[in-house]
Design an enzyme around this catalytic site. Structure first.
Site, PDB file in Angstrom:
ATOM      1  CG  ASP A  53       1.726  14.165  34.002  1.00 43.98           C
ATOM      2  OD1 ASP A  53       1.068  13.111  33.932  1.00 43.98           O
ATOM      3  OD2 ASP A  53       2.353  14.627  33.045  1.00 43.98           O
ATOM      4  CG  ASP A  54       1.879   9.865  35.550  1.00 43.86           C
ATOM      5  OD1 ASP A  54       1.050  10.162  34.678  1.00 43.86           O
ATOM      6  OD2 ASP A  54       2.894   9.191  35.312  1.00 43.86           O
ATOM      7  CB  CYS A  93      -0.631  12.452  29.349  1.00 47.51           C
ATOM      8  SG  CYS A  93       0.425  11.934  30.721  1.00 47.51           S
ATOM      9  CG  HIS A 147       0.646  14.989  26.116  1.00 48.45           C
ATOM     10  ND1 HIS A 147       1.152  14.592  27.326  1.00 48.45           N
ATOM     11  CD2 HIS A 147       1.353  14.305  25.170  1.00 48.45           C
ATOM     12  CE1 HIS A 147       2.118  13.707  27.136  1.00 48.45           C
ATOM     13  NE2 HIS A 147       2.259  13.516  25.838  1.00 48.45           N
ATOM     14  CG  ASP A 347      -2.522  13.461  33.818  1.00 46.95           C
ATOM     15  OD1 ASP A 347      -2.363  12.938  34.943  1.00 46.95           O
ATOM     16  OD2 ASP A 347      -1.602  13.547  32.978  1.00 46.95           O
ATOM     17  CG  HIS A 348      -3.479   9.657  33.872  1.00 49.47           C
ATOM     18  ND1 HIS A 348      -2.351   9.341  34.595  1.00 49.47           N
ATOM     19  CD2 HIS A 348      -3.046  10.271  32.736  1.00 49.47           C
ATOM     20  CE1 HIS A 348      -1.284   9.748  33.929  1.00 49.47           C
ATOM     21  NE2 HIS A 348      -1.674  10.314  32.797  1.00 49.47           N
TER      22      HIS A 348
END
Length: 511
Positions: A53-54, A93, A147, A347-348
Site C-alpha cells: 500500500d502506497d 486505494c 480496499h 496499488d499506487h
C-alpha cells in the site's frame, strides 16, 4: 542493480499462445497452462499475489534514489521479470484496486472514491480471485487486497470480514520529532475539520518492538504462511493466495533495526521540495492539491522533519520487504515455487515532498502513478531481466487468467503481459492511462518518452500550461519543466491530446 535487458529475441506471442491452454470449465479444475518456455505443465498453476500500500518504486532493484534496502523484493526481481514502467489507473486505494481486480479501468467501474464497493456497484463483474475460486481453486486472503471493508465476499474460500481486523493497535514507542511552525503560504489550505483527528496522528512515527510481532503486517505474513501450509497439505487443488501489506501507508512504522538502516542526515530532499503544497510557475493549478491527504496534513514540513518522515517511509518499506521474504521463504521450503506464479505490485505511487506533496491522491505525476510490478512465472524465458515497456496494473487480470489457462470473462480490458514475460524487449506500443477527480475527466497518458496530463477539457482561450502538463521523461525524469506551452512540442501535445480525448470522452457506439 538493474537486471540486464539484453539477450537474443525470444519466441513471439503467437508462438507462445499456440502451446497455451486458454479455456477451462468454470466448474472443474483448469487445464495446465503452458509456461513461456513451451514446456508441458502437468498440473494447474498456483498463484501467490503480493500487494503493498502506497509503495512507489523506492526499491533497490528500481535504483532507489534514497538507497532503500529491499533484499527480498530485489531477489524476486532477479528471478522474474521486473517491469520498470508500470502505472496504476487511479492514484487512490479503492479505485486502483477495483480496477486491477476487475480488469476494468475507473471510467468503466465508476469507482472514484474509497467508500464504494465495486462488487456492489457492478455485481455483473467477476473479480480476479472469484474467477479462480469458480474455476476450482482454493482462494485465501491475508491482509489488504481490496480496499478495507470493500472486499468481494464471494471471491474467497473463507471470508473473515473486514480486513482491518488484521491491524490491531501496534505496540511500540513514538519517535519524538519537534514539529516546526511554518507559516502557511497563500494558495495552501488548512486541514478540514473532519481531518483534524487524523492530522494529529497520520505522521506520528512508531518504532515497533522486536520484529513487529503483533503488528499488522507481521500478522499478515504469519497468516499467509499458515495458508501456504494448508494448501500444501492438499496438492490436488491449486491455490490463489493473496497477501496484502499495509505499509508503507501512513502512519509510518517499523522495528528499530529497520530505522537503523537509514541516516536522515544523508537523505537528500528532492530539488522541488516545498514546505507546503506548491503549484510551480507554469503548471496547471489542479496539478497539486492545496491540502495534503496523508502526511503533513494542514501543516508545513521543515527539511529536518521531511528527512525523518522519508526515513520512516523507507524503514516501513524495508519491514514490508522482510515480511514478504518470510512468506516467499516458506513457499520455497514447501517446494511450491516451481508451480507457482508470484506477483508483487503496489496499488499506487506516492510523493515524498516533491512540490510540497505528501500523498498519492490527485497526483498525475510519475511519483503518484508509477508502481513496482514483478512477475515470476516458472520457466518464463524473460526471467531475470527487466522490461522498460509501458504497462498497466490493469494488465494483470488478463495475464494471470491466461497463464492459468482459465476462461477469460467477456469485456475484460487491458493487455496480457505474456509476450513481455517471454521477451521483455518485445514490440509493444501500448500507452498507460491514469485518471483523477470525482468525475474521472482528469487524465494522464504515459508513452515511452512522454507524460501528458489534462485537467479538464482543453480551453482554446487559455494557454496550454493552464490546463495541461507535458514532460519529456527522458530529459526531465523529475518533471521539473512543463513543456505544454513550448511550440517545439505542439505537435506532440496535439497527438497526445487526441489519445486522451478518445480515452476520456469515447464516442458512443452506434446501435
Amino acid at each position: 542493480m538493474s537486471a540486464s535487458d539484453d539477450s537474443p529475441a525470444n519466441p513471439t506471442r503467437r508462438a507462445f499462445l499456440t502451446g497455451a491452454v486458454t479455456a477451462a470449465l468454470a466448474t472443474t479444475l483448469p487445464a495446465a497452462a503452458q509456461p513461456a518456455t513451451g514446456a508441458k505443465r502437468t498440473k494447474p498453476l498456483n498463484v501467490l499475489f503480493f500487494m503493498s500500500d502506497d509503495m512507489r518504486p523506492e526499491l533497490a532493484c528500481y535504483n532507489s534514489r534514497f538507497n532503500a534496502h529491499s533484499p527480498n523484493i530485489d531477489k524476486l526481481a532477479s528471478q522474474g521479470v521486473r517491469f520498470d514502467r508500470n502505472y496504476c489507473q487511479y492514484p487512490l486505494c479503492n479505485p486502483s484496486r477495483s480496477s486491477l481486480f476487475t480488469g476494468h479501468p475507473p471510467h468503466t467501474t465508476g469507482i472514484v472514491d474509497n467508500t464504494t464497493a465495486v462488487v456492489k456497484q457492478h455485481p455483473e463483474f467477476t473479480t480476479l480471485p472469484r474467477l479462480f475460486k469458480e474455476s476450482g481453486y482454493t482462494t485465501l486472503r491475508s491482509g489488504k487486497l481490496f480496499h478495507a471493508g470493500l472486499d468481494d465476499p464471494q471471491a474467497w474460500t473463507e471470508f473473515d470480514g473486514d480486513v482491518e481486523s488484521m491491524h490491531p493497535t501496534e505496540i511500540g514507542k513514538k519517535l519524538d520529532i519537534p514539529r516546526a511552525q511554518i507559516p502557511m503560504p497563500s494558495g495552501a489550505l488548512p486541514a478540514l475539520p473532519q481531518d483534524n483527528a487524523r492530522a494529529a496522528h497520520s505522521d506520528e512515527i512508531l518504532i515497533l518492538e522486536g520484529n513487529g510481532e503483533g503488528a499488522g503486517d507481521y500478522m499478515v505474513a504469519d497468516l499467509a504462511i499458515k495458508f501456504l501450509d494448508r494448501v500444501a497439505a492438499d496438492p490436488t487443488k491449486p491455490f490463489f493466495v493473496g497477501c496484502g501489506f499495509s505499509k508503507p501507508h501512513s502512519p509510518p512504522q517499523a522495528p528499530q533495526r529497520f530505522f537503523d538502516m537509514y541516516d536522515p542526515a544523508k537523505i537528500q530532499l528532492p530539488p522541488d521540495f516545498a514546505a507546503w503544497p506548491t503549484v510551480p510557475p507554469g503548471f496547471p493549478r489542479g496539478s497539486i492539491r492545496p491540502r495534503n491527504a496523508d502526511l503533513f496534513i494542514g501543516r508545513g514540513a521543515s527539511e529536518s522533519e521531511a528527512k525523518e518522515v522519508i526515513r520512516a517511509y523507507l524503514a516501513s518499506i524495508s519491514w514490508a520487504d522482510w515480511n514478504l521474504g518470510r512468506v516467499l521463504g516458506h513457499l520455497d521450503q514447501l517446494g511450491l515455487r516451481d508451480n507457482t506464479v508470484v506477483v508483487f505490485v503496489a496499488d499506487h505511487g506516492y510523493q515524498l515532498g516533491e512540490k510540497g506533496k505528501w500523498s498519492k491522491a490527485g497526483s498525475l505525476f510519475e511519483g503518484g502513478t508509477r508502481v513496482p510490478l514483478i512477475v515470476h512465472m516458472p520457466g518464463a524465458k524473460g526471467n531475470g531481466r527487466s522490461s522498460t515497456r509501458i504497462v498497466q496494473s490493469l494488465d494483470l487480470y488478463k495475464t494471470l487468467v491466461e497463464l492459468a489457462g482459465l476462461k477469460l470473462p467477456e469485456g475484460i480490458e487491458g493487455s496480457s503481459l505474456i509476450p513481455l514475460l517471454n521477451d521483455p524487449r518485445a514490440a509493444w506500443d501500448q500507452p498507460a492511462y491514469s485518471i483523477w477527480s470525482e468525475d474521472g475527466k482528469t487524465t494522464a497518458i504515459r508513452t515511452e518518452q512522454w507524460r501528458y496530463a489534462e485537467f479538464g477539457k482543453p480551453d482554446p482561450a487559455k494557454k496550454p500550461s493552464e490546463y495541461a502538463m507535458l514532460f519529456d521523461v527522458h530529459a526531465d525524469p523529475l518533471e521539473l519543466t512543463n513543456l505544454a506551452d513550448d511550440p517545439k512540442h505542439a505537435a506532440t501535445r496535439a497527438d497526445l491530446a487526441k489519445l486522451i480525448a478518445a480515452y476520456t470522452y469515447p464516442t458512443p457506439t452506434s446501435v
